[in-house]
Design an enzyme around this catalytic site. Structure first.
Site, PDB file in Angstrom:
ATOM      1  N   SER A  42       0.804  -1.220   0.000  1.00  0.00           N
ATOM      2  CA  SER A  42       0.000   0.000   0.000  1.00  0.00           C
ATOM      3  C   SER A  42       0.837   1.270   0.000  1.00  0.00           C
ATOM      4  O   SER A  42       0.399   2.299  -0.528  1.00  0.00           O
ATOM      5  CB  SER A  42      -0.939   0.003   1.207  1.00  0.00           C
ATOM      6  OG  SER A  42      -0.224  -0.126   2.416  1.00  0.00           O
ATOM      7  N   HIS A 266      -1.718   5.417   6.873  1.00  0.00           N
ATOM      8  CA  HIS A 266      -1.011   5.452   5.594  1.00  0.00           C
ATOM      9  C   HIS A 266      -0.423   6.845   5.348  1.00  0.00           C
ATOM     10  O   HIS A 266      -0.827   7.839   5.943  1.00  0.00           O
ATOM     11  CB  HIS A 266      -1.944   5.065   4.437  1.00  0.00           C
ATOM     12  CG  HIS A 266      -2.168   3.597   4.320  1.00  0.00           C
ATOM     13  ND1 HIS A 266      -3.386   3.001   4.586  1.00  0.00           N
ATOM     14  CD2 HIS A 266      -1.324   2.579   4.000  1.00  0.00           C
ATOM     15  CE1 HIS A 266      -3.285   1.685   4.414  1.00  0.00           C
ATOM     16  NE2 HIS A 266      -2.043   1.410   4.058  1.00  0.00           N
TER      17      HIS A 266
END
Length: 287
Positions: A42, A266
């Protein structure tokens, strides 16, 4: 924690030494390939940074490979995918590699150790037994990670014989907490809170993951003599920009909602730029 850390670091040394008996994967007649190919999880996909160019892999137009491809003038063929492990890279992401590939960037390894499970189980108010099991499983996976990294590098090299391969680590998730507590958002209606001890534990775990990635890279190079592989450390670039840091965070809190939940833990667009800059400094000149 100290005894566990010592045990893991000892395992890294043993794992790297064992690679001397390994041989890289071989392949015949690899395809032409793209000039610059990005692989990984990711972080390489830019998950959380809308808009997505691939909604299945949560791959973003703002991901660091796209920014690096623009900087280098090469464009990028990215197969990076949210949730990918090193095994997934080998099994599903090598199709754009070939003899014409000159640069490969890889960010992978942290999903091999189920890091999100540790974050979920070990937040303040979590189940201590579940947290302890998640930690034990993560440490066991970190011990195996150098071998996983070496196997991934061998598979990439077999398909991209002429490429410079740049392998990144991960930034530390948490920064210096202003009041000793990190309020990291909400998850299913529950506040996600980490104590100073929790954040230090998670950061130490990421340091061990980075050490394992580097150990696998060094072991692979030692076993194969391949000098076209480099490790790119990004931790210094993120200093002062961790989650709940006193500075400007480049890592997103957990935000409820179908359009925003993927951002949690993230890297944001500024962090993607920092990744791209670090890799640009290490990338070879590409004609």
């Amino acid at each position: 924690m100290q005894r566990r850390s010592i045990a893991i670091l000892a395992a890294l040394v043993v794992g790297a030494s064992a690679l001397a008996m390994a041989t890289p994967a071989s392949a015949s007649d690899p395809p032409d390939g793209a000039v610059y190919v990005a692989l990984g999880d990711s972080e390489a996909a830019g998950t959380g940074n809308l808009p997505y160019v691939d909604s299945d892999c949560l791959r973003s137009r703002r991901a660091y490979p796209a920014q690096l491809g623009d900087t280098l003038g090469t464009g990028v063929a990215s197969s990076a995918c949210a949730g990918a492990t090193t095994d997934d890279v080998i099994a599903t992401q090598l199709g754009d590699l070939g003899v014409d590939t000159r640069l490969v960037t890889i960010t992978a390894g942290i999903n091999d150790v189920a890091w999100q499970r540790v974050l979920l189980e070990c937040r303040a108010g979590g189940d201590p037994l579940a947290c302890g099991q998640a930690q034990a499983d993560a440490f066991a996976a970190i011990a195996a990670l150098p071998t996983d990294i070496a196997q991934m590098l061998a598979a990439v090299r077999s398909q991209a014989p002429n490429a410079q391969i740049l392998v990144t680590g991960y930034p530390l998730l948490f920064g210096d907490l202003a009041d000793g507590v990190c309020r990291a958002g909400t998850y299913r209606g529950t506040h996600v809170v980490f104590s100073a001890a929790d954040t230090q534990f998670v950061n130490t775990g990421i340091e061990l993951v980075n050490a394992a990635i580097l150990g696998g890279l060094v072991g692979y190079m030692s076993a194969t003599g391949d000098e076209g592989v480099s490790y790119v450390d990004v931790t210094a670039a993120f200093d002062g920009h961790g989650l709940c840091d006193s500075g400007s965070p480049w890592i997103s809190r957990v935000i409820s909602g179908t359009a925003t939940v993927d951002r949690g833990f993230h890297i944001d667009g500024r962090g993607m730029r920092a990744y791209a800059d670090a890799l640009a400094a290490a990338a070879p000149d590409i004609p």
